[in-house]
Scaffold this active site. Structure first.
Site, PDB file in Angstrom:
ATOM      1  N   LEU A  27       0.755  -1.247  -0.036  1.00  0.00           N
ATOM      2  CA  LEU A  27       0.076  -0.041   0.172  1.00  0.00           C
ATOM      3  C   LEU A  27       0.820   1.334   0.129  1.00  0.00           C
ATOM      4  O   LEU A  27       1.802   1.414   0.531  1.00  0.00           O
ATOM      5  CB  LEU A  27      -0.802   0.041   1.302  1.00  0.00           C
ATOM      6  CG  LEU A  27      -1.882  -1.184   1.228  1.00  0.00           C
ATOM      7  CD1 LEU A  27      -2.903  -1.079   2.592  1.00  0.00           C
ATOM      8  CD2 LEU A  27      -2.725  -1.092  -0.109  1.00  0.00           C
ATOM      9  N   GLU A  31       0.404   5.792  -0.843  1.00  0.00           N
ATOM     10  CA  GLU A  31      -0.296   7.258  -0.783  1.00  0.00           C
ATOM     11  C   GLU A  31      -1.614   7.107  -1.809  1.00  0.00           C
ATOM     12  O   GLU A  31      -2.763   7.358  -1.388  1.00  0.00           O
ATOM     13  CB  GLU A  31       0.301   8.406  -0.839  1.00  0.00           C
ATOM     14  CG  GLU A  31       0.945   8.860   0.532  1.00  0.00           C
ATOM     15  CD  GLU A  31      -0.030   9.063   1.548  1.00  0.00           C
ATOM     16  OE1 GLU A  31      -1.173   9.650   1.388  1.00  0.00           O
ATOM     17  OE2 GLU A  31       0.320   8.736   2.755  1.00  0.00           O
ATOM     18  N   GLY A  32      -1.548   6.569  -2.803  1.00  0.00           N
ATOM     19  CA  GLY A  32      -2.402   6.245  -3.965  1.00  0.00           C
ATOM     20  C   GLY A  32      -3.575   5.509  -3.377  1.00  0.00           C
ATOM     21  O   GLY A  32      -4.999   5.966  -3.437  1.00  0.00           O
ATOM     22  N   HIS A  33      -3.369   4.168  -2.717  1.00  0.00           N
ATOM     23  CA  HIS A  33      -4.321   3.438  -2.154  1.00  0.00           C
ATOM     24  C   HIS A  33      -5.053   4.266  -1.101  1.00  0.00           C
ATOM     25  O   HIS A  33      -6.347   4.012  -0.975  1.00  0.00           O
ATOM     26  CB  HIS A  33      -3.513   2.172  -1.800  1.00  0.00           C
ATOM     27  CG  HIS A  33      -2.896   1.378  -2.870  1.00  0.00           C
ATOM     28  ND1 HIS A  33      -1.628   1.135  -2.744  1.00  0.00           N
ATOM     29  CD2 HIS A  33      -3.321   0.723  -3.946  1.00  0.00           C
ATOM     30  CE1 HIS A  33      -1.222   0.329  -3.820  1.00  0.00           C
ATOM     31  NE2 HIS A  33      -2.121  -0.240  -4.409  1.00  0.00           N
ATOM     32  N   GLN A  58      -3.536 -11.881 -14.085  1.00  0.00           N
ATOM     33  CA  GLN A  58      -3.415 -10.549 -14.866  1.00  0.00           C
ATOM     34  C   GLN A  58      -2.001 -10.507 -14.912  1.00  0.00           C
ATOM     35  O   GLN A  58      -1.622  -9.261 -15.674  1.00  0.00           O
ATOM     36  CB  GLN A  58      -3.973  -9.524 -13.996  1.00  0.00           C
ATOM     37  CG  GLN A  58      -3.337  -9.126 -12.678  1.00  0.00           C
ATOM     38  CD  GLN A  58      -4.121  -8.129 -12.023  1.00  0.00           C
ATOM     39  OE1 GLN A  58      -5.390  -8.218 -11.614  1.00  0.00           O
ATOM     40  NE2 GLN A  58      -3.242  -6.770 -11.745  1.00  0.00           N
ATOM     41  N   GLY A 105      -8.210   4.319  -9.312  1.00  0.00           N
ATOM     42  CA  GLY A 105      -7.448   5.166  -9.424  1.00  0.00           C
ATOM     43  C   GLY A 105      -7.185   5.561 -11.106  1.00  0.00           C
ATOM     44  O   GLY A 105      -7.097   4.702 -11.689  1.00  0.00           O
ATOM     45  N   GLN A 106      -7.401   6.893 -11.429  1.00  0.00           N
ATOM     46  CA  GLN A 106      -7.008   7.375 -12.722  1.00  0.00           C
ATOM     47  C   GLN A 106      -5.770   7.039 -13.250  1.00  0.00           C
ATOM     48  O   GLN A 106      -5.430   6.698 -14.509  1.00  0.00           O
ATOM     49  CB  GLN A 106      -7.240   8.988 -12.685  1.00  0.00           C
ATOM     50  CG  GLN A 106      -6.840   9.476 -14.334  1.00  0.00           C
ATOM     51  CD  GLN A 106      -7.831   8.933 -15.081  1.00  0.00           C
ATOM     52  OE1 GLN A 106      -9.051   8.470 -14.823  1.00  0.00           O
ATOM     53  NE2 GLN A 106      -7.549   9.138 -16.505  1.00  0.00           N
ATOM     54  N   ASP A 129      -4.315   4.243 -13.480  1.00  0.00           N
ATOM     55  CA  ASP A 129      -4.678   3.028 -14.216  1.00  0.00           C
ATOM     56  C   ASP A 129      -5.977   3.324 -15.209  1.00  0.00           C
ATOM     57  O   ASP A 129      -6.970   2.761 -15.140  1.00  0.00           O
ATOM     58  CB  ASP A 129      -4.906   1.816 -13.604  1.00  0.00           C
ATOM     59  CG  ASP A 129      -3.491   1.283 -12.743  1.00  0.00           C
ATOM     60  OD1 ASP A 129      -2.745   0.699 -13.268  1.00  0.00           O
ATOM     61  OD2 ASP A 129      -3.548   1.814 -11.458  1.00  0.00           O
TER      62      ASP A 129
END
Ligand code: AMP
Length: 289
Positions: free
Chosen positions: A33, A35-37, A61, A147-148, A150
């Site tokens: 994990l 900061e994005g998460h 994946q 999140g943008q 991805d």
């Protein structure tokens, strides 16, 4: 925070929450994990009564030559971080919980899975769509947070949710960046000091492109050309692609029009970094070089 490892236990807890009329927010992750998460978790906490976070490194994946085995994992550290964010349920299933050894069912979101990253990661989005469909059926959230960073994943999952009538709202949050502009990613730990110093050029190039587009430049080839040149000039990164596509359909554009996604993928050694920006182009204008 409850750490849950089985689908049965997860459903038990969540059915009680649903009976109480509580809103369930869901953040799917592969862990390690950052900061994005955390930004996704914080929004889920704000908007929902119950925040569910999953940590699962989905083998389906990853391609055979990819980093599944070496993907960074730190469950203890992640658990502490999630607890600090007051996550209500941390779902950490093992492989045999997610896939039986007679597993046969896959979801293929056609066309849009094939461009951009899909060209370099065949089967990747099939794995993503399949595991997220399964997780949605396990959690049944009101809102799923993505999140943008991805961007293609967002379009693939939005399409899957619409096509298969999943009853979930998708909330997309902006890319969290380091001070130098580098998009935060679990894979950044692979970067050497030198690569880390060079990698912020990706976002600098995207920002410079935005300035050009806002000044009226509408030729996709001009924009991708200037981004590529800048990345080559200031880094040893190898460009996989730099593309301007329609932000909703991911179709490649020759002239920028409507909501445009400018996306790129660059490898630094074995580490593959992606980044993107979006821009709305209302009226294409002709400008002088
Ligand atoms: P991952 O663990 O890489 O599969 O990512 C889990 C979720 O976090 C996905 O929806 C990602 O798009 C999102 N995410 C990853 N990095 C960032 C970032 N830098 N900013 C915002 N969201 C992110």
């Amino acid at each position: 925070m409850r750490v849950v490892k089985t689908i049965k236990h997860l459903r038990q807890i969540l059915s009680q929450a649903r009976l109480k009329g509580q809103r369930i927010g869901f953040v799917p992750t592969m862990g390690y994990l950052h900061e994005g998460h955390l930004s996704l978790m914080r929004r889920a906490k704000k908007e929902c009564d119950v925040c569910v976070v999953s940590i699962y490194v989905n083998p389906k994946q990853f391609g055979p030559q990819e980093d599944f085995k070496n993907y960074p994992r730190a469950v203890k550290r992640d658990t502490t971080m999630a607890k600090k964010e007051n996550v209500d349920i941390l779902f950490i299933p093992s492989d045999n919980v997610i896939y039986s050894n007679r597993y046969l069912t896959y979801i293929d979101v056609e066309k849009i899975s094939g461009g951009l990253c899909g060209q370099y990661r065949p089967g990747h989005f099939k794995g993503v769509a399949t595991v997220v469909a399964k997780l949605l059926n396990m959690v049944c959230p009101d809102i799923m947070y993505l999140g943008q960073k991805d961007a293609q994943q967002v379009v693939v999952l939005k399409t899957m949710v619409a096509d298969l009538n999943f009853s979930v709202t998708i909330r997309v949050l902006p890319t969290v960046r380091e001070k130098n502009g580098l998009a935060v990613s679990s894979r950044n730990v692979y970067l050497s000091q030198e690569q880390r110093a060079q990698a912020p050029v990706l976002y600098r190039a995207l920002k410079r492109a935005l300035v050009r587009v806002r000044a009226g430049e509408c030729r996709a080839s001009y924009i991708t050309g200037m981004i590529s040149r800048m990345i080559k000039q200031y880094s040893d990164g190898k460009i996989q692609y730099v593309e301007c596509v329609d932000a909703y359909t991911l179709e490649p554009l020759k002239m920028l029009k409507g909501k445009v996604l400018i996306a790129l993928s660059v490898t630094f050694g074995k580490t593959r970094l992606i980044d993107n920006v979006t821009v709305s182009v209302k009226k294409p204008r002709k400008i002088q070089d």
